[in-house]
Design a protein around this motif. Sequence first.
Motif, PDB file in Angstrom:
ATOM      1  N   PRO A   1      37.949 -24.061  -9.190  1.00 24.59           N
ATOM      2  CA  PRO A   1      37.885 -22.956  -8.238  1.00 24.59           C
ATOM      3  C   PRO A   1      38.151 -23.448  -6.811  1.00 24.59           C
ATOM      4  N   PRO A   2      38.690 -22.587  -5.953  1.00 23.59           N
ATOM      5  CA  PRO A   2      38.953 -22.992  -4.566  1.00 23.59           C
ATOM      6  C   PRO A   2      37.712 -23.504  -3.845  1.00 23.59           C
TER       7      PRO A   2
ATOM      8  N   THR B   1      44.243 -25.450  -8.488  1.00 18.79           N
ATOM      9  CA  THR B   1      43.551 -24.163  -8.484  1.00 18.79           C
ATOM     10  C   THR B   1      44.405 -23.164  -9.260  1.00 18.79           C
TER      11      THR B   1
ATOM     12  N   ASP C   1      45.668 -20.550  -8.029  1.00 15.17           N
ATOM     13  CA  ASP C   1      46.809 -20.228  -7.157  1.00 15.17           C
ATOM     14  C   ASP C   1      47.926 -21.256  -7.332  1.00 15.17           C
ATOM     15  N   ASP C   2      47.566 -22.531  -7.509  1.00 12.02           N
ATOM     16  CA  ASP C   2      48.571 -23.562  -7.776  1.00 12.02           C
ATOM     17  C   ASP C   2      49.308 -23.276  -9.088  1.00 12.02           C
TER      18      ASP C   2
ATOM     19  N   GLN D   1      36.277 -18.095 -12.905  1.00 12.35           N
ATOM     20  CA  GLN D   1      37.711 -18.059 -12.607  1.00 12.35           C
ATOM     21  C   GLN D   1      38.487 -17.101 -13.501  1.00 12.35           C
TER      22      GLN D   1
ATOM     23  N   VAL E   1      37.370 -27.123  -3.932  1.00  3.49           N
ATOM     24  CA  VAL E   1      38.285 -27.857  -3.066  1.00  3.49           C
ATOM     25  C   VAL E   1      37.673 -27.984  -1.681  1.00  3.49           C
TER      26      VAL E   1
ATOM     27  N   ILE F   1      41.755 -27.337 -13.799  1.00  5.85           N
ATOM     28  CA  ILE F   1      41.884 -26.153 -12.970  1.00  5.85           C
ATOM     29  C   ILE F   1      40.505 -25.887 -12.384  1.00  5.85           C
TER      30      ILE F   1
END
Length: 140
Positions: free
Chosen positions: A68-69, A89, A91-92, A114, A72, A66
């Motif tokens: 952080p955005p 992430t 959100d995923d 996070q 990405v 997992i």
Amino acid sequence: MSRLDPLMTALFDFNRTYQELWDKYGFDSAPDYVATCATVRIDPGRLSGKSNWIAAHTKVGEAIAIIPPIMVENPLHQAIYQGVANTFTLDDVRAGKCRDLAYRHVYVDDASLQLNCPQAERELIDALVTDHDQLVVLIG
């Protein structure tokens, strides 16, 4: 071999020994057990190779990461996680994209950023943990 390998091996061995002190099926659910006995936290410091270690140890069927955005979007971190399957992430996770995957370990990169409160950590555990033998590793 990463400089973190001996440290992480010792941490996992210690946690396995700690888990032997508990009746894992005496908890209300697998997430309750994992939150209490099979969640480990470590922050070896900035630029210590945390993301590289996670990327090297995230294997299909074994672990998910997992991230952080920003990782990405950031070209440096894109290079670290390029080609690493099972990278998501938060959100995923919330969208249920990890629900049907098989894994024993959950690695959370930059966990202190996070999961900045106990409720966020528990929400992640509730969303991802389905088995008493899983381990959540909060790194950074």
